[in-house]
Design a protein around this motif. Sequence first.
Motif, PDB file in Angstrom:
ATOM      1  N   TRP A 163      80.759 118.946  22.823  1.00 34.41           N
ATOM      2  CA  TRP A 163      79.566 119.765  23.086  1.00 34.41           C
ATOM      3  C   TRP A 163      78.474 119.462  22.058  1.00 34.41           C
ATOM      4  O   TRP A 163      77.295 119.382  22.401  1.00 34.41           O
ATOM      5  CB  TRP A 163      79.904 121.260  23.025  1.00 34.41           C
ATOM      6  N   LEU A 164      78.885 119.325  20.802  1.00 33.87           N
ATOM      7  CA  LEU A 164      77.905 119.015  19.751  1.00 33.87           C
ATOM      8  C   LEU A 164      77.326 117.618  19.931  1.00 33.87           C
ATOM      9  O   LEU A 164      76.122 117.414  19.799  1.00 33.87           O
ATOM     10  CB  LEU A 164      78.552 119.148  18.359  1.00 33.87           C
ATOM     11  N   ASP A 165      78.211 116.662  20.274  1.00 37.02           N
ATOM     12  CA  ASP A 165      77.735 115.298  20.534  1.00 37.02           C
ATOM     13  C   ASP A 165      76.765 115.299  21.710  1.00 37.02           C
ATOM     14  O   ASP A 165      75.732 114.624  21.681  1.00 37.02           O
ATOM     15  CB  ASP A 165      78.909 114.360  20.846  1.00 37.02           C
ATOM     16  N   GLY A 166      77.115 116.061  22.744  1.00 35.24           N
ATOM     17  CA  GLY A 166      76.260 116.152  23.933  1.00 35.24           C
ATOM     18  C   GLY A 166      74.892 116.707  23.584  1.00 35.24           C
ATOM     19  O   GLY A 166      73.863 116.213  24.052  1.00 35.24           O
ATOM     20  N   LEU A 167      74.882 117.728  22.728  1.00 31.77           N
ATOM     21  CA  LEU A 167      73.613 118.343  22.315  1.00 31.77           C
ATOM     22  C   LEU A 167      72.774 117.369  21.482  1.00 31.77           C
ATOM     23  O   LEU A 167      71.560 117.238  21.693  1.00 31.77           O
ATOM     24  CB  LEU A 167      73.895 119.629  21.523  1.00 31.77           C
ATOM     25  N   LYS A 168      73.428 116.665  20.563  1.00 31.49           N
ATOM     26  CA  LYS A 168      72.698 115.692  19.727  1.00 31.49           C
ATOM     27  C   LYS A 168      72.074 114.603  20.588  1.00 31.49           C
ATOM     28  O   LYS A 168      70.921 114.220  20.405  1.00 31.49           O
ATOM     29  CB  LYS A 168      73.653 115.044  18.708  1.00 31.49           C
ATOM     30  N   LEU A 169      72.864 114.092  21.536  1.00 29.01           N
ATOM     31  CA  LEU A 169      72.344 113.037  22.422  1.00 29.01           C
ATOM     32  C   LEU A 169      71.207 113.554  23.287  1.00 29.01           C
ATOM     33  O   LEU A 169      70.202 112.873  23.484  1.00 29.01           O
ATOM     34  CB  LEU A 169      73.478 112.488  23.288  1.00 29.01           C
ATOM     35  N   THR A 170      71.369 114.782  23.791  1.00 31.97           N
ATOM     36  CA  THR A 170      70.313 115.402  24.591  1.00 31.97           C
ATOM     37  C   THR A 170      69.018 115.450  23.785  1.00 31.97           C
ATOM     38  O   THR A 170      67.952 115.071  24.265  1.00 31.97           O
ATOM     39  CB  THR A 170      70.735 116.830  24.998  1.00 31.97           C
ATOM     40  N   ASP A 171      69.142 115.911  22.534  1.00 33.45           N
ATOM     41  CA  ASP A 171      67.957 116.017  21.667  1.00 33.45           C
ATOM     42  C   ASP A 171      67.303 114.654  21.434  1.00 33.45           C
ATOM     43  O   ASP A 171      66.089 114.560  21.293  1.00 33.45           O
ATOM     44  CB  ASP A 171      68.346 116.633  20.311  1.00 33.45           C
ATOM     45  N   SER A 172      68.113 113.597  21.367  1.00 35.39           N
ATOM     46  CA  SER A 172      67.522 112.293  21.082  1.00 35.39           C
ATOM     47  C   SER A 172      67.018 111.595  22.350  1.00 35.39           C
ATOM     48  O   SER A 172      66.065 110.820  22.294  1.00 35.39           O
ATOM     49  CB  SER A 172      68.508 111.395  20.330  1.00 35.39           C
ATOM     50  N   ILE A 173      67.638 111.874  23.493  1.00 34.88           N
ATOM     51  CA  ILE A 173      67.251 111.169  24.730  1.00 34.88           C
ATOM     52  C   ILE A 173      66.029 111.808  25.391  1.00 34.88           C
ATOM     53  O   ILE A 173      65.139 111.118  25.873  1.00 34.88           O
ATOM     54  CB  ILE A 173      68.437 111.119  25.728  1.00 34.88           C
ATOM     55  N   ALA A 195      75.684 127.082  15.411  1.00 36.08           N
ATOM     56  CA  ALA A 195      75.100 126.899  14.079  1.00 36.08           C
ATOM     57  C   ALA A 195      74.479 125.521  13.883  1.00 36.08           C
ATOM     58  O   ALA A 195      73.781 125.290  12.897  1.00 36.08           O
ATOM     59  CB  ALA A 195      76.189 127.123  13.018  1.00 36.08           C
ATOM     60  N   CYS A 196      74.708 124.584  14.797  1.00 40.34           N
ATOM     61  CA  CYS A 196      74.268 123.208  14.529  1.00 40.34           C
ATOM     62  C   CYS A 196      72.748 123.093  14.661  1.00 40.34           C
ATOM     63  O   CYS A 196      72.102 123.857  15.367  1.00 40.34           O
ATOM     64  CB  CYS A 196      74.994 122.207  15.418  1.00 40.34           C
ATOM     65  N   SER A 197      72.193 122.113  13.950  1.00 43.67           N
ATOM     66  CA  SER A 197      70.732 122.008  13.940  1.00 43.67           C
ATOM     67  C   SER A 197      70.258 121.305  15.208  1.00 43.67           C
ATOM     68  O   SER A 197      70.924 120.418  15.736  1.00 43.67           O
ATOM     69  CB  SER A 197      70.265 121.247  12.701  1.00 43.67           C
ATOM     70  N   ARG A 198      69.112 121.753  15.686  1.00 44.94           N
ATOM     71  CA  ARG A 198      68.534 121.203  16.913  1.00 44.94           C
ATOM     72  C   ARG A 198      67.100 120.778  16.624  1.00 44.94           C
ATOM     73  O   ARG A 198      66.483 121.273  15.696  1.00 44.94           O
ATOM     74  CB  ARG A 198      68.543 122.279  18.007  1.00 44.94           C
ATOM     75  N   ARG A 199      66.579 119.874  17.445  1.00 42.54           N
ATOM     76  CA  ARG A 199      65.202 119.455  17.256  1.00 42.54           C
ATOM     77  C   ARG A 199      64.284 120.580  17.735  1.00 42.54           C
ATOM     78  O   ARG A 199      64.704 121.433  18.526  1.00 42.54           O
ATOM     79  CB  ARG A 199      64.914 118.162  18.025  1.00 42.54           C
ATOM     80  N   PRO A 200      63.008 120.607  17.292  1.00 47.64           N
ATOM     81  CA  PRO A 200      62.083 121.627  17.792  1.00 47.64           C
ATOM     82  C   PRO A 200      62.008 121.541  19.316  1.00 47.64           C
ATOM     83  O   PRO A 200      62.019 120.442  19.880  1.00 47.64           O
ATOM     84  CB  PRO A 200      60.738 121.232  17.171  1.00 47.64           C
ATOM     85  N   GLY A 201      61.963 122.690  19.979  1.00 49.82           N
ATOM     86  CA  GLY A 201      61.873 122.693  21.447  1.00 49.82           C
ATOM     87  C   GLY A 201      63.215 122.493  22.134  1.00 49.82           C
ATOM     88  O   GLY A 201      63.275 122.290  23.335  1.00 49.82           O
ATOM     89  N   SER A 202      64.308 122.551  21.353  1.00 48.36           N
ATOM     90  CA  SER A 202      65.645 122.437  21.952  1.00 48.36           C
ATOM     91  C   SER A 202      66.370 123.765  21.769  1.00 48.36           C
ATOM     92  O   SER A 202      66.520 124.248  20.642  1.00 48.36           O
ATOM     93  CB  SER A 202      66.420 121.304  21.276  1.00 48.36           C
ATOM     94  N   ASP A 203      66.783 124.379  22.868  1.00 54.08           N
ATOM     95  CA  ASP A 203      67.495 125.655  22.819  1.00 54.08           C
ATOM     96  C   ASP A 203      68.808 125.544  23.586  1.00 54.08           C
ATOM     97  O   ASP A 203      69.060 124.538  24.236  1.00 54.08           O
ATOM     98  CB  ASP A 203      66.630 126.752  23.448  1.00 54.08           C
ATOM     99  N   PHE A 204      69.639 126.599  23.483  1.00 48.85           N
ATOM    100  CA  PHE A 204      70.849 126.610  24.311  1.00 48.85           C
ATOM    101  C   PHE A 204      71.039 127.967  24.971  1.00 48.85           C
ATOM    102  O   PHE A 204      70.458 128.980  24.547  1.00 48.85           O
ATOM    103  CB  PHE A 204      72.087 126.195  23.506  1.00 48.85           C
ATOM    104  N   LEU A 205      71.838 127.936  26.020  1.00 54.07           N
ATOM    105  CA  LEU A 205      72.153 129.124  26.815  1.00 54.07           C
ATOM    106  C   LEU A 205      73.609 128.964  27.220  1.00 54.07           C
ATOM    107  O   LEU A 205      73.936 128.130  28.068  1.00 54.07           O
ATOM    108  CB  LEU A 205      71.229 129.147  28.045  1.00 54.07           C
ATOM    109  N   ILE A 206      74.479 129.709  26.525  1.00 54.11           N
ATOM    110  CA  ILE A 206      75.907 129.457  26.660  1.00 54.11           C
ATOM    111  C   ILE A 206      76.657 130.743  26.984  1.00 54.11           C
ATOM    112  O   ILE A 206      76.368 131.807  26.418  1.00 54.11           O
ATOM    113  CB  ILE A 206      76.433 128.798  25.367  1.00 54.11           C
ATOM    114  N   ARG A 207      77.588 130.643  27.907  1.00 52.36           N
ATOM    115  CA  ARG A 207      78.345 131.828  28.299  1.00 52.36           C
ATOM    116  C   ARG A 207      79.420 132.115  27.253  1.00 52.36           C
ATOM    117  O   ARG A 207      80.178 131.224  26.867  1.00 52.36           O
ATOM    118  CB  ARG A 207      78.984 131.612  29.673  1.00 52.36           C
TER     119      ARG A 207
END
Length: 373
Positions: A163-173, A195-207
């Motif tokens: 999930w963290l890898d997916g988020l990092k890749l999402t932020d970079s792609i 808690a992981c850091s995200r780029r500006p304009g990147s949010d999450f919505l998790i159940r």
Amino acid sequence: MEEWITLELERTELGDARRTKRLIKIGENLSAKPEASVPVASGTWAETKATYDFWDSPYITPSMIRQGHIDATVERIEKHQIVLAIQDTTELNYTTHKAMSGIGYLDSKYAQGLKVHSVFTVSVQGVPLGIIEQQMWARNEVELGKAELRKQKSTADKESQKWLDGLKLTDSIIPQSVRVVTIADREADIYDLFACSRRPGSDFLIRATQNRCLDGSEQHLWETLSSQKSQGTMTVEVNRSITQPQRTATLDIRYTTIAIAPPQNRAKAEQLAPVTLQAILVTEADPPPECEPITWLLLTTLEITSLEDVHSYVRWYSYRWLIERYHYVLKSGCGVEKLQLETAQRLEMALATYSIVAGAFVVADLLSSLFSG
Ligand SMILES: [Mn+2]
């Protein structure tokens, strides 16, 4: 459909224009008869052999095959202000193949099966845009022996790392100019992800699934939300599934700001801080008797300034079914668990090709339902 495949694949960079032409031909053959075996979909023995030769090529990798589709997806994403990046995992079972051949069908690590973790992007209107990331790995690492295991952390750690890898890749792609919301189901209810850091304009919505301790409160997450007064209602479309008919569900809405405490066993040693999030609880008021009522507790970094915001976020979460649909098309529509391929390389290359074909079907499916409805 075949036209869509052609447009989607024509810019795939494989080091030689003839390889790209071949990939397009394979994509056209497979999407014309997705459920058929490779020889049947290919039509002739020459076409079948050309397909296997392509998948056996030492010059091509599965990620090269996916890249053309990813680039085309990013182009579609650029036309939006906000997109949803939905992550989910599915399993492909290849256990029976080993039994059938009796001599070890594939490399041992593929004999059991594969996990496929995809990041599928969707517009805020629920229109599929395509895959931007896909990871595959063997399911039963335990059986791979100690040498392999030592390289990794525990399987559980690795499983949550996706999930963290997916988020990092999402932020970079996804281009910086586009806001992105990562959406995932209860399996992604992980402190490290929050808690992981995200780029500006990147949010999450998790159940959420865990009844977490809240920072500076005696109460836990679920009680805190369910003890709120209902702040409004809304409706969402629930798609037909194996267990449920299609329906419009009316939901009661409760929301508040919370701070989740870090996991107690790690908080001190790792100096972990609480994470402040918005929590939304929606519960179905009057479900039909044969249906399991919707109860979604969603955790998000998205700002809530009005009830309208909450309506949008819950609707966005309801589009998560599209990735289930995508994986279903890949497994059942394209029959990838029935692929009779002799090597792990062929299988991975075939899966990369089918992952684009499946994406084409989900896009086409939805477009046709929009036009007919
Ligand atoms: Mn899932």
